[in-house]
Design an enzyme around this catalytic site. Structure first.
Site, mmCIF file in Angstrom:
data_model
loop_
_atom_site.group_PDB
_atom_site.id
_atom_site.type_symbol
_atom_site.label_atom_id
_atom_site.label_comp_id
_atom_site.label_asym_id
_atom_site.label_seq_id
_atom_site.Cartn_x
_atom_site.Cartn_y
_atom_site.Cartn_z
ATOM 1 N N MET A 93 -10.751 -0.106 -4.755
ATOM 2 C CA MET A 93 -9.823 0.545 -5.669
ATOM 3 C C MET A 93 -8.443 -0.091 -5.560
ATOM 4 O O MET A 93 -8.046 -0.861 -6.386
ATOM 5 C CB MET A 93 -9.742 2.038 -5.360
ATOM 6 C CG MET A 93 -10.978 2.809 -5.772
ATOM 7 S SD MET A 93 -10.941 3.250 -7.501
ATOM 8 C CE MET A 93 -12.559 3.937 -7.696
ATOM 9 N N CYS A 94 -7.681 0.227 -4.549
ATOM 10 C CA CYS A 94 -6.356 -0.342 -4.304
ATOM 11 C C CYS A 94 -5.923 0.142 -2.929
ATOM 12 O O CYS A 94 -6.589 0.966 -2.305
ATOM 13 C CB CYS A 94 -5.309 0.119 -5.342
ATOM 14 S SG CYS A 94 -5.647 -0.379 -7.055
ATOM 15 N N ARG A 95 -4.789 -0.342 -2.469
ATOM 16 C CA ARG A 95 -4.136 0.137 -1.242
ATOM 17 C C ARG A 95 -2.646 0.158 -1.518
ATOM 18 O O ARG A 95 -2.125 -0.721 -2.225
ATOM 19 C CB ARG A 95 -4.400 -0.760 -0.047
ATOM 20 C CG ARG A 95 -5.859 -1.080 0.282
ATOM 21 C CD ARG A 95 -6.520 -0.012 1.135
ATOM 22 N NE ARG A 95 -7.015 1.092 0.328
ATOM 23 C CZ ARG A 95 -7.579 2.193 0.829
ATOM 24 N NH1 ARG A 95 -7.669 2.349 2.139
ATOM 25 N NH2 ARG A 95 -8.014 3.138 0.027
ATOM 26 N N ASN A 123 -3.584 4.801 -6.248
ATOM 27 C CA ASN A 123 -4.858 4.261 -5.784
ATOM 28 C C ASN A 123 -5.937 5.219 -6.256
ATOM 29 O O ASN A 123 -5.951 6.389 -5.875
ATOM 30 C CB ASN A 123 -4.897 4.150 -4.260
ATOM 31 C CG ASN A 123 -6.309 3.905 -3.749
ATOM 32 O OD1 ASN A 123 -7.075 3.161 -4.353
ATOM 33 N ND2 ASN A 123 -6.670 4.554 -2.646
#
Length: 279
Positions: free
Chosen positions: A1-3, A113
């Site tokens: 996903m993301c950080r 996120n």
């Protein structure tokens, strides 16, 4: 996903946050421990505040964070006491600068996120709910930027928790009408340069990971020989998608369905729930 990472405290150079920790954000761009996938190489961004202007600086790139020489160079010279940084793993939208976080509007920054499930189905209804005066300012194609502008529409600059609750409530209402289950997943961060608000919420009740550091003075007493802790001010607060290191007791999980508010080193955890809002 993301950080992502949010920092508030005494000014530090960006490399102290992005490169030097054992599990730094740049390290997480290749080897995330708690993310959906280990690699977050679809661009990055960092926003910071300084004494020159209330409008934050912003640097975004589609290069993977681990290989961008400009990021490494700039991070050794930029100092700030309020930072939001983000590494991106796209959920389907294009890899382009305007889709990289954090997003900026005036003196506000926002990062996310997670995902709005079924966004392609919900996109038209959600964007039509954005204030017409704000709509032309949307530059990219992500669900995250749409969420940011919905929150701005519902009064982010006056009451961030209420605005995010209204934006999430609208998304869930529109999703219900379109037959999309569990539409909202994620953690969010926003700041005006003075205060920091972070959120952990998902429609399913199984949100992405989010942590905050334990009080630095307590950790310094617990680990008197740790030089890193002696370099941090007592008012340091770091909120991260995953811990920056393995120091025992240094990181506390932000509870599910919670808003964390940080100002001048003080923090408050309050329950967070969407407010039903219709388009």
């Amino acid at each position: 996903m993301c950080r992502w990472l949010a920092y508030t405290g005494s000014p530090v150079t960006l490399d102290e946050l992005l490169y030097k920790p054992e599990n730094s954000l740049v390290m997480q761009s290749r080897h995330s421990r708690l993310g959906v996938e280990p690699m977050n190489g679809d661009g990055f961004g960092v926003g910071w505040y300084d004494d020159h202007s209330p409008i934050p600086g912003l640097f975004r790139s589609i290069e993977p964070a681990w290989s961008d020489r400009n990021l490494r160079e700039l991070s050794q010279h930029i100092r700030s006491g309020m930072v939001i940084a983000h590494i991106r793993a796209t959920t389907g939208t294009a890899v382009q600068q305007t889709n990289c976080h954090p997003f900026r509007h005036g003196q506000w920054l926002f990062a996310h996120n997670g995902v709005i499930n079924g966004f392609s189905t919900l996109k038209r209804a959600l964007r039509m709910a954005v204030d017409p005066a704000l709509y032309p300012l949307i530059e990219g194609s992500t669900d995250s930027e749409t969420l940011f502008y919905l929150a701005l529409t519902f009064g982010l600059t006056d009451d961030p928790p209420a605005a995010v609750a209204a934006a999430v409530g609208l998304i869930e209402d529109v999703a219900l009408r379109h037959g999309v289950a569990y539409p909202v997943q994620g953690t969010f961060a926003t700041t005006d340069g003075q205060r920091l608000w972070t959120f952990r919420y998902s429609s399913e009740g199984r949100s992405r990971s989010l942590f905050r550091n334990r009080d630095v003075a307590v950790l310094r007493a617990q680990y008197p020989d740790n030089p890193v802790l002696h370099g941090l001010s007592d008012d340091t607060r770091i909120v991260v998608s995953e811990p920056l290191g393995d120091l025992k007791g240094a990181w506390l999980e932000v509870p599910e369905s919670t808003c964390l508010v940080v100002e001048d080193g003080r923090e408050e955890l309050v329950p967070f729930a969407p407010v039903l809002t219709t388009a």
